[in-house]
Design a protein around this motif. Structure first.
Motif, PDB file in Angstrom:
ATOM      1  N   GLU A   1       0.815  -1.215   0.000  1.00 55.76           N
ATOM      2  CA  GLU A   1       0.000   0.000   0.000  1.00 55.76           C
ATOM      3  C   GLU A   1       0.847   1.262   0.000  1.00 55.76           C
ATOM      4  OE1 GLU A   1      -0.444  -2.141   2.924  1.00 55.76           O
ATOM      5  OE2 GLU A   1      -1.697  -3.416   1.665  1.00 55.76           O
ATOM      6  N   TYR A   2       2.064   1.166   0.523  1.00 56.78           N
ATOM      7  CA  TYR A   2       2.937   2.338   0.620  1.00 56.78           C
ATOM      8  C   TYR A   2       4.017   2.373  -0.462  1.00 56.78           C
ATOM      9  CZ  TYR A   2       0.804   2.572   5.222  1.00 56.78           C
ATOM     10  OH  TYR A   2      -0.088   2.630   6.248  1.00 56.78           O
ATOM     11  N   SER A   3       3.962   1.450  -1.396  1.00 60.38           N
ATOM     12  CA  SER A   3       5.026   1.376  -2.399  1.00 60.38           C
ATOM     13  C   SER A   3       5.076   2.611  -3.298  1.00 60.38           C
ATOM     14  CB  SER A   3       4.883   0.114  -3.240  1.00 60.38           C
ATOM     15  OG  SER A   3       3.653   0.122  -3.939  1.00 60.38           O
ATOM     16  N   LYS A   4       3.919   3.186  -3.627  1.00 68.57           N
ATOM     17  CA  LYS A   4       3.906   4.417  -4.434  1.00 68.57           C
ATOM     18  C   LYS A   4       4.617   5.545  -3.696  1.00 68.57           C
ATOM     19  CE  LYS A   4      -0.476   3.846  -6.814  1.00 68.57           C
ATOM     20  NZ  LYS A   4      -1.808   4.410  -7.012  1.00 68.57           N
ATOM     21  N   TYR A   5       4.300   5.685  -2.424  1.00 67.43           N
ATOM     22  CA  TYR A   5       4.889   6.765  -1.631  1.00 67.43           C
ATOM     23  C   TYR A   5       6.405   6.600  -1.515  1.00 67.43           C
ATOM     24  CZ  TYR A   5      -0.009   7.031  -0.276  1.00 67.43           C
ATOM     25  OH  TYR A   5      -1.365   7.098  -0.294  1.00 67.43           O
ATOM     26  N   LEU A   6       6.828   5.378  -1.259  1.00 70.12           N
ATOM     27  CA  LEU A   6       8.254   5.128  -1.107  1.00 70.12           C
ATOM     28  C   LEU A   6       8.993   5.313  -2.425  1.00 70.12           C
ATOM     29  CD1 LEU A   6      10.516   4.310   0.795  1.00 70.12           C
ATOM     30  CD2 LEU A   6      10.092   1.936   0.141  1.00 70.12           C
ATOM     31  N   SER A   7       8.381   4.885  -3.509  1.00 70.02           N
ATOM     32  CA  SER A   7       9.062   4.999  -4.804  1.00 70.02           C
ATOM     33  C   SER A   7       9.277   6.459  -5.193  1.00 70.02           C
ATOM     34  CB  SER A   7       8.284   4.257  -5.890  1.00 70.02           C
ATOM     35  OG  SER A   7       7.023   4.854  -6.110  1.00 70.02           O
ATOM     36  N   VAL A   8       8.275   7.314  -4.993  1.00 69.06           N
ATOM     37  CA  VAL A   8       8.475   8.726  -5.350  1.00 69.06           C
ATOM     38  C   VAL A   8       9.402   9.404  -4.347  1.00 69.06           C
ATOM     39  CG1 VAL A   8       6.348   9.012  -6.667  1.00 69.06           C
ATOM     40  CG2 VAL A   8       6.338   9.506  -4.235  1.00 69.06           C
ATOM     41  N   ALA A   9       9.392   8.965  -3.101  1.00 70.07           N
ATOM     42  CA  ALA A   9      10.306   9.544  -2.111  1.00 70.07           C
ATOM     43  C   ALA A   9      11.754   9.186  -2.448  1.00 70.07           C
ATOM     44  CB  ALA A   9       9.948   9.055  -0.712  1.00 70.07           C
ATOM     45  N   ILE A  10      12.000   7.950  -2.861  1.00 69.46           N
ATOM     46  CA  ILE A  10      13.345   7.540  -3.248  1.00 69.46           C
ATOM     47  C   ILE A  10      13.789   8.282  -4.497  1.00 69.46           C
ATOM     48  CG2 ILE A  10      14.686   5.599  -4.180  1.00 69.46           C
ATOM     49  CD1 ILE A  10      13.159   3.807  -2.207  1.00 69.46           C
ATOM     50  N   LEU A  11      12.888   8.451  -5.446  1.00 65.59           N
ATOM     51  CA  LEU A  11      13.211   9.192  -6.662  1.00 65.59           C
ATOM     52  C   LEU A  11      13.549  10.644  -6.344  1.00 65.59           C
ATOM     53  CD1 LEU A  11      13.353   8.559  -9.663  1.00 65.59           C
ATOM     54  CD2 LEU A  11      10.993   9.300  -9.858  1.00 65.59           C
ATOM     55  N   ALA A  12      12.791  11.250  -5.436  1.00 62.59           N
ATOM     56  CA  ALA A  12      13.069  12.633  -5.023  1.00 62.59           C
ATOM     57  C   ALA A  12      14.409  12.718  -4.297  1.00 62.59           C
ATOM     58  CB  ALA A  12      11.942  13.143  -4.125  1.00 62.59           C
TER      59      ALA A  12
ATOM     60  N   VAL B   1      20.300  14.125  -4.334  1.00 64.77           N
ATOM     61  CA  VAL B   1      21.691  13.703  -4.227  1.00 64.77           C
ATOM     62  C   VAL B   1      22.461  14.051  -5.503  1.00 64.77           C
ATOM     63  CG1 VAL B   1      23.207  11.677  -4.095  1.00 64.77           C
ATOM     64  CG2 VAL B   1      21.310  11.915  -2.505  1.00 64.77           C
ATOM     65  N   LEU B   2      21.875  13.750  -6.659  1.00 65.66           N
ATOM     66  CA  LEU B   2      22.551  14.093  -7.907  1.00 65.66           C
ATOM     67  C   LEU B   2      22.654  15.600  -8.086  1.00 65.66           C
ATOM     68  CD1 LEU B   2      21.296  11.440 -10.475  1.00 65.66           C
ATOM     69  CD2 LEU B   2      23.505  11.611  -9.373  1.00 65.66           C
TER      70      LEU B   2
ATOM     71  N   PHE C   1      10.808  14.275 -11.526  1.00 64.96           N
ATOM     72  CA  PHE C   1      12.079  13.891 -10.920  1.00 64.96           C
ATOM     73  C   PHE C   1      12.922  13.048 -11.874  1.00 64.96           C
ATOM     74  CE2 PHE C   1       9.767  14.611  -6.806  1.00 64.96           C
ATOM     75  CZ  PHE C   1      10.491  15.731  -6.472  1.00 64.96           C
ATOM     76  N   GLY C   2      12.274  12.254 -12.717  1.00 65.87           N
ATOM     77  CA  GLY C   2      13.005  11.472 -13.705  1.00 65.87           C
ATOM     78  C   GLY C   2      13.744  12.357 -14.698  1.00 65.87           C
ATOM     79  N   VAL C   3      13.079  13.394 -15.179  1.00 61.90           N
ATOM     80  CA  VAL C   3      13.720  14.323 -16.106  1.00 61.90           C
ATOM     81  C   VAL C   3      14.889  15.024 -15.422  1.00 61.90           C
ATOM     82  CG1 VAL C   3      13.370  16.503 -17.353  1.00 61.90           C
ATOM     83  CG2 VAL C   3      11.704  14.669 -17.565  1.00 61.90           C
ATOM     84  N   ARG C   4      14.673  15.468 -14.189  1.00 59.97           N
ATOM     85  CA  ARG C   4      15.755  16.147 -13.462  1.00 59.97           C
ATOM     86  C   ARG C   4      16.923  15.211 -13.184  1.00 59.97           C
ATOM     87  NH1 ARG C   4      13.625  20.137  -8.886  1.00 59.97           N
ATOM     88  NH2 ARG C   4      15.550  19.299  -8.039  1.00 59.97           N
ATOM     89  N   LEU C   5      16.627  13.942 -12.875  1.00 56.82           N
ATOM     90  CA  LEU C   5      17.693  12.962 -12.646  1.00 56.82           C
ATOM     91  C   LEU C   5      18.574  12.817 -13.880  1.00 56.82           C
ATOM     92  CD1 LEU C   5      16.010  10.019 -10.731  1.00 56.82           C
ATOM     93  CD2 LEU C   5      18.131  11.109 -10.116  1.00 56.82           C
ATOM     94  N   PHE C   6      17.942  12.647 -15.027  1.00 51.77           N
ATOM     95  CA  PHE C   6      18.721  12.463 -16.250  1.00 51.77           C
ATOM     96  C   PHE C   6      19.471  13.730 -16.634  1.00 51.77           C
ATOM     97  CE2 PHE C   6      15.850   8.797 -16.862  1.00 51.77           C
ATOM     98  CZ  PHE C   6      16.825   7.824 -17.031  1.00 51.77           C
ATOM     99  N   ASN C   7      18.875  14.903 -16.405  1.00 47.32           N
ATOM    100  CA  ASN C   7      19.588  16.156 -16.680  1.00 47.32           C
ATOM    101  C   ASN C   7      20.811  16.306 -15.777  1.00 47.32           C
ATOM    102  OD1 ASN C   7      18.003  17.075 -18.767  1.00 47.32           O
ATOM    103  ND2 ASN C   7      16.621  18.211 -17.427  1.00 47.32           N
ATOM    104  N   ASN C   8      20.623  16.071 -14.484  1.00 49.60           N
ATOM    105  CA  ASN C   8      21.751  16.172 -13.551  1.00 49.60           C
ATOM    106  C   ASN C   8      22.828  15.149 -13.879  1.00 49.60           C
ATOM    107  OD1 ASN C   8      20.878  18.345 -12.014  1.00 49.60           O
ATOM    108  ND2 ASN C   8      19.736  17.045 -10.612  1.00 49.60           N
TER     109      ASN C   8
END
Length: 112
Positions: free
Chosen positions: A25-36, A41-42, A91-98
């Protein structure tokens, strides 16, 4: 510059060997938190390479991004819309840009 990388590696090692599991039930929240968090970090590594790293900006951005991504996913769940996808895209776009900018810096220094 090595502090964010060390923190990331330490977090991955602790997470890999810890017996903690997240309910589905919390996998969506954790996945976007890890991505953020990865985005922050990058961004910190990029700022360090550009010689304008500020730990206050890094930490405030780190926690603000995680909080905003979690709230966006929660609100989306409440109204029945997958708003977490907006955070994933942003966050995906920002990750790849960084990552591209970090790679260019490393290529200029002939590290890669």
């Amino acid at each position: 510059m090595w502090l964010p990388i060390l923190g990331l590696i330490l977090g991955l090692v602790i997470g890999w060997f810890s017996p903690f599991s997240v309910p589905v039930e919390y996998s969506k929240y954790l996945s976007v938190a890890i991505l953020a968090a990865l985005d922050s970090v990058l961004g910190g590594i990029r700022a360090a390479q550009e010689n304008h790293f500020d730990s206050v900006v890094f930490l405030s951005g780190f926690f603000t991004n995680i909080l905003l991504a979690g709230i966006l996913a929660y609100v989306g769940d409440r109204i029945g819309v997958d708003l977490f996808l907006a955070a994933v895209v942003a966050f995906g776009v920002r990750l790849f840009n960084n990552l591209a900018i970090i790679r260019r810096h490393l290529l200029q220094k002939r590290i890669l």
